[in-house]
Design an enzyme around this catalytic site. Sequence first.
Site, PDB file in Angstrom:
ATOM      1  CB  CYS A 196      11.559  12.436 -28.906  1.00 14.76           C
ATOM      2  SG  CYS A 196      12.357  13.239 -30.316  1.00 14.76           S
ATOM      3  CG  HIS A 255      11.730   8.873 -31.757  1.00 16.32           C
ATOM      4  ND1 HIS A 255      11.152   9.794 -30.905  1.00 16.32           N
ATOM      5  CD2 HIS A 255      11.642   7.668 -31.115  1.00 16.32           C
ATOM      6  CE1 HIS A 255      10.724   9.181 -29.826  1.00 16.32           C
ATOM      7  NE2 HIS A 255      11.003   7.891 -29.914  1.00 16.32           N
ATOM      8  CG  ASP A 278      11.262   6.077 -27.002  1.00 14.84           C
ATOM      9  OD1 ASP A 278      11.309   7.205 -26.479  1.00 14.84           O
ATOM     10  OD2 ASP A 278      10.861   5.880 -28.173  1.00 14.84           O
ATOM     11  CG  ASN A 318      14.469  -3.163 -40.732  1.00 15.01           C
ATOM     12  OD1 ASN A 318      14.565  -2.553 -41.796  1.00 15.01           O
ATOM     13  ND2 ASN A 318      14.911  -4.398 -40.592  1.00 15.01           N
ATOM     14  CG  ASP A 320       8.761  -3.190 -45.416  1.00 17.23           C
ATOM     15  OD1 ASP A 320       9.932  -2.953 -45.031  1.00 17.23           O
ATOM     16  OD2 ASP A 320       8.437  -4.213 -46.041  1.00 17.23           O
ATOM     17  CD  GLU A 366      16.840  -0.814 -45.097  1.00 20.64           C
ATOM     18  OE1 GLU A 366      16.341  -1.757 -45.745  1.00 20.64           O
ATOM     19  OE2 GLU A 366      16.324  -0.359 -44.064  1.00 20.64           O
ATOM     20  CD  GLU A 371      15.904  -4.981 -44.524  1.00 24.97           C
ATOM     21  OE1 GLU A 371      14.952  -4.559 -43.846  1.00 24.97           O
ATOM     22  OE2 GLU A 371      15.782  -5.400 -45.696  1.00 24.97           O
TER      23      GLU A 371
END
Length: 633
Positions: A196, A255, A278, A318, A320, A366, A371
């Site tokens: 990367c 990353h 990316d 972001n 979970d 967070e 958020e």
Amino acid sequence: MAQGLEVVLTDFQSSRNNLRHHTQEISVDRLVVRRGQAFRITLYFRNRGFQPGLDNIIFMTETEDAVYLDSEPQRQEYVMNDYGFIYQGNKNWIRPCPWNYGQFEDNIIDICLTLLDKSLHFQIDPATDCALRGSPVYVSRVVCAMINSNDDSGVLNGNWSESYMDGINPAEWTGSVAILKQWHATGCQPVRYGQCWVFAAVMCTVMRCLGIPTRVITNFDSGHDTDGNLIIDEYYDNTGRILKNKKKDTIWNFHVWNECWMARKDLPPGYGGWQVLDATPQETSNGLYCCGPASVRAIKEGEVDLDYDTGFAFSMVNADCVSWLVDGGKEQKLHRDTSSVGHFISTKSIQSDERDDITENYKYREGTPQERQAFLKALQKVEARRSQGSLRAGSRPFRPTPRSQEDPRSSLRPSDVVQVSLKFQLLGRPNMGQDIRFVLLALNVSSQSKDLKVNLSAQSLLHDGSPLPPFWQDTAFITLSPQEAKTYPCTIPYSQYSQYLSTDKLIRISALGEEMSCPEKILANKIITLSYPSITINVLGPAIVNEPLSIEVIFSNPLSEQVADCVLTVEGSGLFKKQQRVLIGVLKPQHRARVTLKTVPFKSGPRQIQANLRSDKFKDIKGYRNVYVDFGL
């Protein structure tokens, strides 16, 4: 009727124009100008002079600047600076990796233009491709797809297998110039190999060369959500060992991607500015392996339905994370963590060697209502797209995570309610070649005694989160009185981990605890990055353009064993015409050595020297030194 003018010579005033347009390092012999800025040319006529009022010359060009930055320091950093840092390691140990972007080096502009011509877009429809090259949105997507070689004759082959015998270990690269020149010199055959940070660094070189403000971004604990449900699932066995993910979701230790600055007239107002791109080939976008441009502001606000690939970018910072215990063919939900993905999002500071934390650009803090609101908005939009059948191109079928607390795959309560906590703590910095010492902290916050059985394990990880087989295991039996804390000391000898270590030098230690009297499980883990001593570079005397300069490079073998096949590489734009390779051979245990190189600087101003030492036991001991080169008399 007056005779028409016949042009005999056109003077593009390349030297003067290029100086005013800050392109003189690209060339002084041919005209290279930037958008939105005036330039002068002189026409010479064969048959007679130009007569104002009688003669009329029409010169048509379009110079709208959709990538204009109004800050001069930002323009200097994100367009003109030809070196920088890429941040690696983990969230608890962030290290800068020096990189030579070299966008103004000889032939790089021609290589970048060749890259555009080699794209599938140009090959299929050259006229349309050229007509769209004034659009930074279009150009950035073309370049993004061309940096990897998954769909075309792109610049780099990706490799995460730990086998690099037929190419270069990605950890050994220190600059983009050698990569781009090798690609061009071999008839545009992909260079082996990249990961990367290499993809992002090469894309930064190309975009800065093309005049688009670009910076390199590192995200620690970066999510790779393969099915687009904004959930990363991780699976563990009853020894605490992380299992290869059946769903292919992973959390990358870090990353790296790019941000490019551009207007977004294709989006609602307010979503221009920095855009995520990316080039690492993870998932496809409209049939090609590329990602972006995705508005950073759209990512923060959960506007995942805006072009391009904003939902995928959102999950990187972001998503979970849900942890599962796999035992006897059954899956038990251990924990749902809403804050484990996306930490210390970093880039090099403007005109400084310091790290700039830009996490707040991507997500609200967070634990705040904002958020969660952004996450829920994103989730609702993803589910709406699923129901409409308009999934992101190339993504897998959407499988929503059950919204209830009780997951149908588990009849047990999640470990969030367990009144015992486990946590790892290192005892000293983990250095390569030395034993790793740490303790497991067990805390009982309840009013009752607890008897614990804790299975501990250690395994190497690749930086994309892929686990290797475990090489160390232990079992601890701990009795805790009410409100009591205890520590359990652990040591992993170098002799035990050395043969199992990956190039990324990552070790994941895990603990899976259970109470003797109930089925509840407690999971704790920690990622350790082993560190090397850096290379020291000394500049022996003043650095002046076109005058000889000596550079001393000091390095050492940090291991207590002999290493062979040692090679030192040194480079630096404006200082060396090409990358220098010095064959060192064998280094004895703990041996320190020095090499003196001679060069003649050919560009003035701030410069950087980058160095890397590799051997049969390690690949990326690095160092750098900033140098200011005077123009002289």
